[in-house]
Design a protein around this motif. Structure first.
Motif, mmCIF file in Angstrom:
data_model
loop_
_atom_site.group_PDB
_atom_site.id
_atom_site.type_symbol
_atom_site.label_atom_id
_atom_site.label_comp_id
_atom_site.label_asym_id
_atom_site.label_seq_id
_atom_site.Cartn_x
_atom_site.Cartn_y
_atom_site.Cartn_z
ATOM 1 N N HIS A 101 -4.603 7.453 21.336
ATOM 2 C CA HIS A 101 -3.775 6.662 21.033
ATOM 3 C C HIS A 101 -3.933 5.025 22.069
ATOM 4 N N GLN A 150 -2.737 2.230 22.552
ATOM 5 C CA GLN A 150 -1.978 1.222 21.718
ATOM 6 C C GLN A 150 0.051 1.244 22.201
ATOM 7 N N ASP A 153 0.160 11.607 14.106
ATOM 8 C CA ASP A 153 0.300 10.006 14.013
ATOM 9 C C ASP A 153 -1.854 10.181 13.877
ATOM 10 N N GLU A 165 -4.099 8.672 10.818
ATOM 11 C CA GLU A 165 -3.194 7.239 10.560
ATOM 12 C C GLU A 165 -3.682 6.621 11.048
ATOM 13 N N ASP A 166 -3.249 6.897 13.118
ATOM 14 C CA ASP A 166 -3.579 5.338 13.293
ATOM 15 C C ASP A 166 -4.511 4.833 14.243
#
Length: 736
Positions: free
Chosen positions: A34, A37, A73, A76-77
């Motif tokens: 991540h 983000q 996540d 997806e992210d």
């Protein structure tokens, strides 16, 4: 933000054999994936999967589920892939993360069949491992806790989706605490005024009841201890949404609820549950009808407990839930309580005990999906309370009114009081005058405008959505129709006495009610108006010596000076002979039209139009049928003169309206002939209501056409024009 070692310690508290290296690896991988983000709140995005994992540690779930929460996540992210996660964490965790990625793409807030289909996809996504659902529920819970950071236009959508799908699904899985928190968070977003109103009332109640609740806890604990039952007694308060739903279901106000506060009695075993029940029922009187034993017959989501209500200390009604510690764990965590962290590496079936009803329901549902049942059948089978049909509105004084969705101000008026509904003539919604058929929305303030001259129209019954409103409208309509029949019957009786040359006396008629088998004059008049009692019998009840003679009058002979006034909805106002032609119209009797409780019909085959001489025939239980004087059907009533009512037209020329007639057309059987007929009728301003081809040959077609015209001249003009068309062999008006 929770640190790496803190997460490991949370898991170690309930699972001493946790795979610390696996948790550390997942923590670092997710944090790096991540990267920079951030969430809408400005927090690092990684804080979200970390909080989801923390929620699942409260449910004491296995290592694989905690790791899946940290990674849920990433596909997806971020740039992470299924293959990469499988390489670092194994097939099982990769499958969990992929299932969560599929769920994230679903739109679950749509209605009816589309929503049902997406719910099918949701459950298919968790078919291989129910832990996908547990992670998704925790994910939604954290998103709802941070909903204030979501753009305003999206909040209501997310809250509605949560209330429609995720909260009921958590409840179906037995996770009651999670369900209640999801419902409350959604309720606060969707109906903030109602939510705050409940909170304020709860705060007020706490101030006045705090000492009493503490005293009840102490007295319950002491009473159980004296009988050798060791128990933990904990007071609890219903959540705002639960209170609101109870008010809506029971149609009661906040002050009328007796179970806002309750007590949980937690003991060590099933045997002690019943021992505690015996102590409670021996010491305090039981409230009848408030005992349920969910231990002997558990709910479908595995919930087990004894519910009872007693009149306890200080004459307070006390609601008790008595359960063992194991039962309490299942009541709190539902299906998650069956997850055995001791064997976190096994498949889902190994993580759930075989006696889990909730899991069995889930497996049965997934089997149904494999059989390919329709979305509607599936939705009915699941019985998931998917569509919370609730609208919460306020009176101007702040009283909360709960109604089904699509409710109208008429429903609101009847919810306030039947008298308010019966006399409603208008409404103000949020201070603005609005139609009574407007759809109400959450948070609306509704003021009902009333008039004592109003009675509810029968058409309201098809508009309202609440059973209370429908029942009240039916009652009021029946009462209005009975009054109309009674008024009509009184006029008919007066006319009959006048024709017989006998004096009409209500006082004497009242004394003769016993002979006519009617309890009141109103019932007698209504029976006469409906045609259930002949006027001859009424006259003979007062004048036994009187003998009726058959009148010489036949169809077409004048029978008085009465008239009908036909309105747009074909309702009638009737005046009885004996009233002068210039009498006050207010003395006329309103009779409901073709769609009302007291039907007034036109002749079924042929109709009647202004310009025709007309006769009304009264039929018991059916109302009045209006025939043109030339109708052959009138011959059937020649021996029943008491059923004949003389009527005539009274048309408002400023408000022209059409009336029914039937014509028979014989036309050449060729393309375009029907189009020419329709063209003539349309150009002349008529309307075709129905068409039936009664016979057809190679050369000609016979058609019976129901037309609507303004009057006899209008009808004759249409007939004349039709006769000029070459395709028309013959055309006549039908009188049956």
């Amino acid at each position: 933000m929770m640190r790496q070692y803190e997460l490991v310690e949370r898991v170690r508290r309930y699972n001493p054999s946790t795979d610390e290296a696996l948790l550390d690896r997942a923590y670092v991988y997710a944090m790096r994936a991540h990267g920079a983000q951030v969430r809408a709140s400005g927090d690092p995005y990684f804080s979200h999967p970390l909080e989801v994992a923390a929620i699942l540690t409260d449910l004491k779930l296995d290592d694989a589920t905690i790791v899946a929460a940290l990674l849920h996540d990433t596909i997806e992210d971020t740039d992470a892939t299924r293959e990469e996660i499988e390489k670092f964490f194994g097939k099982q965790i990769a499958a969990l993360v992929e299932g969560l990625t599929k769920i994230k793409k679903l739109d679950l807030v749509s209605r009816q069949a589309k929503q049902a289909e997406n719910l099918r996809k949701l459950l298919l996504a968790i078919a291989d491992d129910v832990r996908v659902l547990l992670v998704k529920l925790a994910d939604r819970l954290h998103n709802m806790r941070t909903l204030k950071w979501v753009p305003e236009e999206k909040r209501s959508r997310v809250a509605q989706e949560t209330l429609d799908i995720y909260a009921p699904l958590a409840g179906r899985m037995g996770m009651q605490d999670m369900r209640e928190e999801l419902e409350d968070l959604s309720f606060r977003q969707l109906s903030p005024e109602a939510y705050n109103s409940i909170l304020q009332r709860l705060d007020t109640l706490k101030e006045s009841s705090g000492a009493v609740l503490s005293a009840i806890e102490r007295e319950l604990t002491d009473a159980l201890s004296q009988k050798g039952v060791t128990a933990q007694v904990k007071g609890r308060e219903k959540r705002p949404y639960s209170i609101w739903r109870k008010m809506e279901q029971k149609a009661v106000g906040f002050e009328q609820l007796s179970d806002i506060y309750g007590f949980r009695v937690i003991v060590d075993s099933t045997e002690q549950c019943y021992a505690a029940l015996g102590v409670v029922h021996t010491k305090w009187p039981v409230v009848p009808g408030r005992f349920k034993d969910y231990i002997s017959t558990p709910k479908q989501n595995d919930y087990r407990s004894i519910h009872t209500t007693v009149v306890g200390p200080g004459r307070q009604r006390v609601e008790l839930q008595i359960r063992s510690r194991k039962m309490h764990e299942i009541a709190e965590y539902g299906i998650a309580a069956h997850a055995l962290y001791k064997d976190g590496s096994g498949p889902a079936d190994d993580l759930l005990t075989r006696d889990s009803n909730a899991y069995a329901w889930l497996r049965r549902t997934i089997e149904l999906l494999a059989e390919g049942s329709s979305p509607e059948e599936f939705l009915e089978h699941t019985k998931l309370e998917l569509f919370h049909d609730q609208v919460f509105c306020f009176t101007p004084k702040g009283r909360l009114i709960a109604l089904p969705r699509r409710a109208t101000p008429i429903d609101f008026a009847y919810a306030v009081h039947t008298g308010v509904g019966d006399t409603a003539i208008g409404a103000k919604i949020n201070g603005k005058v609005s139609p009574l058929v407007s759809e109400l929305h959450n948070g609306d303030e509704v003021e009902i405008i009333t008039s004592q001259a109003q009675t509810p129209p029968a058409a309201w019954e098809s508009i309202v959505v609440t059973g209370k409103a429908r029942a009240a409208i039916r009652r009021a309509t029946r009462a209005a129709v009975r009054a109309q029949y009674a008024a009509l019957g009184r006029k008919i009786a007066e006319r009959a006495f006048a024709r017989a040359g006998k004096a009409f006396s209500e006082e004497k008629l009242g004394a003769a009610l016993g002979r006519l088998a009617r309890p009141t004059l109103e019932e007698l008049y209504a029976a006469v108006g409906r045609g259930e009692i002949r006027t001859e019998d009424v006259i003979k009840a007062l004048h036994p010596e009187w003998s009726s003679a058959r009148p010489d009058e036949r169809a077409g002979a004048p029978r008085g000076e009465g008239w009908f006034e036909l309105k747009q909805n074909q309702s009638l106002k009737f005046k009885i002979p004996g009233i002068e032609a210039e009498a006050d119209p207010a003395t006329s009797i309103p009779i409901r039209g073709l769609n009302g409780e007291l039907p007034v019909r036109f002749a079924p085959n042929g109709g009647a139009v202004p310009g025709d001489r007309i006769v009304g025939i009264l039929t018991a239980g059916e109302g009045i049928t209006v025939y043109p004087i030339q109708s052959p059907a009138l011959q059937d009533f020649e021996e029943e003169p008491e059923r004949w009512l003389d009527v005539r037209w009274d048309i408002d020329e400023d408000s022209p309206q059409r009336f029914p007639a039937q014509i028979v057309v014989t036309a050449t059987n060729e393309p375009g002939s029907l189009a020419q007929i329709a063209q003539v009728i349309g150009e002349r301003g008529g309307n075709i209501a129905n068409l039936k081809m009664s016979s057809r040959s190679a050369d000609f077609t016979r058609m019976v056409i129901d037309v609507e015209v303004y009057d006899l001249r209008h009808l004759n003009g249409i007939l004349a024009d039709l006769r000029t068309r070459p395709v028309i062999s013959s055309v006549e008006r039908l009188n049956a």
